[in-house]
Design an enzyme around this catalytic site. Structure first.
Site, mmCIF file in Angstrom:
data_model
loop_
_atom_site.group_PDB
_atom_site.id
_atom_site.type_symbol
_atom_site.label_atom_id
_atom_site.label_comp_id
_atom_site.label_asym_id
_atom_site.label_seq_id
_atom_site.Cartn_x
_atom_site.Cartn_y
_atom_site.Cartn_z
ATOM 1 N N HIS A 16 0.814 -1.224 0.000
ATOM 2 C CA HIS A 16 0.000 0.000 0.000
ATOM 3 C C HIS A 16 0.845 1.272 0.000
ATOM 4 O O HIS A 16 0.326 2.353 -0.210
ATOM 5 C CB HIS A 16 -0.950 -0.013 1.205
ATOM 6 C CG HIS A 16 -2.026 -1.057 1.084
ATOM 7 N ND1 HIS A 16 -3.312 -0.765 0.707
ATOM 8 C CD2 HIS A 16 -1.993 -2.402 1.254
ATOM 9 C CE1 HIS A 16 -4.028 -1.878 0.658
ATOM 10 N NE2 HIS A 16 -3.250 -2.888 0.992
ATOM 11 N N ASP A 70 3.554 9.420 -0.780
ATOM 12 C CA ASP A 70 2.392 8.650 -0.379
ATOM 13 C C ASP A 70 2.156 7.551 -1.409
ATOM 14 O O ASP A 70 2.297 7.808 -2.606
ATOM 15 C CB ASP A 70 1.153 9.575 -0.317
ATOM 16 C CG ASP A 70 0.234 9.213 0.831
ATOM 17 O OD1 ASP A 70 0.104 8.009 1.116
ATOM 18 O OD2 ASP A 70 -0.348 10.127 1.437
HETATM 19 P P1 ADP Z 1 -2.890 6.732 5.078
HETATM 20 O O1 ADP Z 1 -3.335 5.356 4.671
HETATM 21 O O2 ADP Z 1 -1.411 6.978 4.981
HETATM 22 O O3 ADP Z 1 -3.425 7.167 6.416
HETATM 23 P P2 ADP Z 1 -4.757 7.686 3.014
HETATM 24 O O4 ADP Z 1 -5.110 9.085 2.625
HETATM 25 O O5 ADP Z 1 -4.472 6.786 1.873
HETATM 26 O O6 ADP Z 1 -3.541 7.770 4.035
HETATM 27 O O7 ADP Z 1 -5.970 7.025 3.820
HETATM 28 C C1 ADP Z 1 -6.453 7.622 5.001
HETATM 29 C C2 ADP Z 1 -7.894 7.184 5.247
HETATM 30 O O8 ADP Z 1 -8.230 7.537 6.596
HETATM 31 C C3 ADP Z 1 -8.882 7.902 4.351
HETATM 32 O O9 ADP Z 1 -9.897 7.001 3.965
HETATM 33 C C4 ADP Z 1 -9.437 9.033 5.227
HETATM 34 O O10 ADP Z 1 -10.765 9.386 4.942
HETATM 35 C C5 ADP Z 1 -9.311 8.445 6.620
HETATM 36 N N1 ADP Z 1 -8.978 9.532 7.570
HETATM 37 C C6 ADP Z 1 -7.861 10.246 7.607
HETATM 38 N N2 ADP Z 1 -7.919 11.192 8.563
HETATM 39 C C7 ADP Z 1 -9.110 11.082 9.143
HETATM 40 C C8 ADP Z 1 -9.783 11.778 10.193
HETATM 41 N N3 ADP Z 1 -9.250 12.824 10.812
HETATM 42 N N4 ADP Z 1 -11.000 11.354 10.526
HETATM 43 C C9 ADP Z 1 -11.562 10.310 9.885
HETATM 44 N N5 ADP Z 1 -10.988 9.638 8.885
HETATM 45 C C10 ADP Z 1 -9.784 9.994 8.521
#
Ligand code: ADP
Length: 460
Positions: A156, A364
Site C-alpha cells: 500500500h 504517499d
Molecule cells: P494513510 O493510509 O497513509 O493514512 P490515506 O489518505 O491513503 O492515508 O488514507 C487515510 C484514510 O483515513 C482515508 O480514507 C481518510 O478518509 C481516513 N482519515 C484520515 N484522517 C481522518 C480523520 N481525521 N478522521 C476520519 N478519517 C480519517
C-alpha cells in the site's frame, strides 16, 4: 470455486457500534463474502504471550481469525522494524530510518508465527492475498511449511527507487521474500519500474517475454493496481452529510469565507508543517487574502509510541501557532487545527463545501483523501484539488493542481490560483478526475488483483 484468504496486520473484524467501515475494509469484506473466505491477522491486542491458535469469529461466509502479539513482538515487529525501519524507508525518509538487528529478527519471527497459525486453516484451492509492509516475509514462511497455494501481495506504500532500497541493511532478504509471491501488486507504474530496476541491477534477475519476472530462482509478476475508493458511495454520503448537524455547525462558523481542508493522520510523510509554511507565504505574498479563507487541518494522532511521531506533533503545533500568532485578528485565524478523527460521513460533507482540498504529502503510496475529496464535490460548483506530485494519486488525477510538496511558495501559489479559479475551469478539471475515479473503484481494484492472481500458476 476457490476461497479467498486475506492477511493483513490489522483485521477488519465487524464490531457493533463501530460505525461504517473504511473503503479498504469493506472492499476486502465484500471480496471475502463473494466466494467465502478468511481474514487473518493481528487482533490488535498485546498479551502476556502469543496465541496458541487464532481466535475465530464467523459472520456469514466470512471467518475472522486473529492472533495476539507479545509485548516483545509489538516492540520489535510493529513499532520497530515495520514502523521505524520499513515505513521511513518506503517513504524516502532515510534520515529517520532506525535499524536494529533484534527488531529485524523480531519481524521475521512474527511472520513465521503468523504463518504457523495460518497454515492449518488453508485448503488446497484457496487464494491467499497478503497486504502491506508488515507481512513481506509471510509467503516465504508459508512455503517453508509446504503451502503451495497461489499467494499474492499488495504493497500500500510507495516502492522506492533502488538507491533508497539499498540503504536498508539486508535489503536482498526483503526483496527475495517479495519474490516468493506469485504476484506483487504496487500502487503505480513508477513503483513497478523501480522494482524492475532493482531486480535488474541488484539481483541479476530479468523480465521474461510473457511479463513474468525471474529472480532468486523464483518466478513472479509485478503489476500496478492503483487502489480506488467507493466513488459513487462517497459522492452520495457527501450529499447526505450536508444535512448533518456537525457539517452545519462548521459551515456557520466559517461564514462566507472559503474553506481549505487538509485531512491526514499525524505522519511525517504527509508534509503538514510545510503546508503551514505555505499559508504563511500565501499571506505574505497576497495580503489581500487575509480574512478571506479558513484552513482547517484535521489530524488524528497516529503511532504516538514511535519517537519521531511525538516530535512531529510538537513541530506541527508549533508551526500552526506561529502562523496564527503572526496573522490572526480578533475574529479570524488562518489555521484551525483539530487533532482528532471525525466520522467518515461528516468528513464527506466537509470535503463537499471546501473550496480547496490540500493534499501535499512528501511521499504517499496513493493517498485516498485526495480521491475522497474529488468524489465529494458538487458537480455544479466543484472545489480544486491541490495535490503533491509525489502522491500515487498524482499519476491518475492529472488535472489537479500538482505541486512540489517540499516548496511552500509553490503550494502557496497553487492555493492562490485555486482561490481565484472560475467555475468553468473548476468543472473541467473536476470532471476529468471524476471520470478516472468512476473507472477505477475499490471494487475494480480488488477484482483486478484477484483476477491476475488466479491467472498465475499453482505450484505442483
Ligand atoms: P494513510 O493510509 O497513509 O493514512 P490515506 O489518505 O491513503 O492515508 O488514507 C487515510 C484514510 O483515513 C482515508 O480514507 C481518510 O478518509 C481516513 N482519515 C484520515 N484522517 C481522518 C480523520 N481525521 N478522521 C476520519 N478519517 C480519517
Amino acid at each position: 470455486m476457490s476461497r479467498l484468504i486475506t492477511v493483513s496486520n490489522r483485521v477488519g473484524v465487524p464490531t457493533p457500534g463501530a460505525g461504517r467501515a473504511g473503503g479498504l475494509e469493506s472492499a476486502l469484506r465484500e471480496a471475502l463474502e463473494a466466494d467465502g473466505g478468511i481474514w487473518f491477522g493481528w487482533s490488535g491486542q498485546v498479551a502476556e504471550a502469543r496465541s496458541e491458535a487464532p481466535t475465530i469469529l464467523k459472520k456469514g461466509k466470512v471467518t475472522f481469525a486473529t492472533v495476539d502479539l507479545s509485548r516483545t513482538d509489538y516492540d520489535d515487529y510493529y513499532l520497530g522494524y515495520a514502523n521505524s525501519t520499513l515505513w521511513p524507508l518506503l517513504h524516502y525518509q532515510l534520515g529517520l530510518i532506525e535499524f536494529h538487528r533484534k527488531q529485524f529478527q523480531g519481524y521475521i519471527a512474527v511472520n513465521e508465527y503468523m504463518a504457523r497459525l495460518l497454515a492449518p486453516l488453508i485448503e488446497p484451492d484457496d487464494l491467499i492475498w497478503v497486504h502491506d509492509y508488515h507481512l513481506i516475509p509471510l509467503a516465504e514462511e508459508l512455503r517453508k511449511l509446504g503451502i503451495k497455494n497461489r499467494i499474492g501481495f499488495f504493497l500500500h506504500t510507495p516502492f522506492p527507487a533502488t538507491e533508497i532500497m539499498v540503504a536498508l541493511p539486508h535489503h536482498e532478504m526483503i526483496m527475495r521474500a517479495l519474490c516468493a509471491y506469485d504476484l506483487i501488486g504496487l500502487q503505480t507504474e513508477l513503483g513497478v519500474r523501480a522494482f524492475l530496476d532493482y531486480i535488474a541491477r541488484e539481483a541479476n534477475g530479468r523480465l521474461e517475454f510473457d511479463g513474468s519476472l525471474s529472480a532468486y530462482d523464483q518466478l513472479t509478476r509485478v503489476v500496478a493496481f492503483p487502489i480506488g475508493i467507493d466513488t459513487e458511495g462517497f459522492a452520495r454520503s457527501a450529499v447526505r452529510a450536508t444535512r448533518l448537524a456537525e457539517t452545519k455547525r462548521l459551515k456557520n462558523s466559517i461564514a462566507d469565507r472559503q474553506l481549505i481542508i487538509g485531512v491526514d493522520r499525524m505522519d511525517y510523510s504527509k508534509g503538514i508543517p510545510t503546508r503551514f509554511e505555505a499559508i504563511d507565504d500565501l499571506l505574505t505574498e497576497w495580503p489581500d487574502e487575509t480574512g478571506k479563507f479558513t484552513y482547517l487541518q484535521i489530524t488524528p494522532p497516529s503511532r504516538s509510541d514511535v519517537l519521531p511521531y511525538q516530535a512531529l506533533r510538537r513541530d506541527v503545533e508549533h508551526a500552526a501557532g506561529h502562523v496564527n500568532g503572526k496573522y490572526s485578528d480578533l475574529d479570524w485565524a488562518p489555521i484551525r487545527f483539530v487533532a482528532r478523527a471525525v466520522s467518515r460521513s461528516a468528513l464527506a460533507g466537509i470535503f463537499r463545501f471546501s473550496r480547496i482540498g490540500l493534499v501535499t504529502p512528501w511521499r504517499d503510496g496513493m493517498n485516498l483523501v485526495a480521491k475522497e475529496y474529488v468524489a465529494s464535490q458538487d458537480p455544479d460548483d466543484p472545489g480544486v484539488l491541490v495535490l503533491s506530485r509525489f502522491a500515487g494519486a498524482a499519476a491518475e488525477l492529472k488535472t489537479a493542481l500538482l505541486v512540489n510538496p517540499l516548496d511552500p511558495s509553490e503550494i502557496a501559489g497553487a492555493i492562490h490560483r485555486a482561490l481565484k479559479m472560475g467555475v468553468g475551469e473548476r468543472k473541467e478539471r473536476w470532471q476529468a478526475m471524476m471520470e478516472v475515479l468512476r473507472n477505477n473503484t475499490i471494487d475494480d481494484w480488488s477484482a483486478n488483483f484477484l483476477k491476475a492472481l488466479k491467472a498465475t500458476r499453482q505450484l505442483d
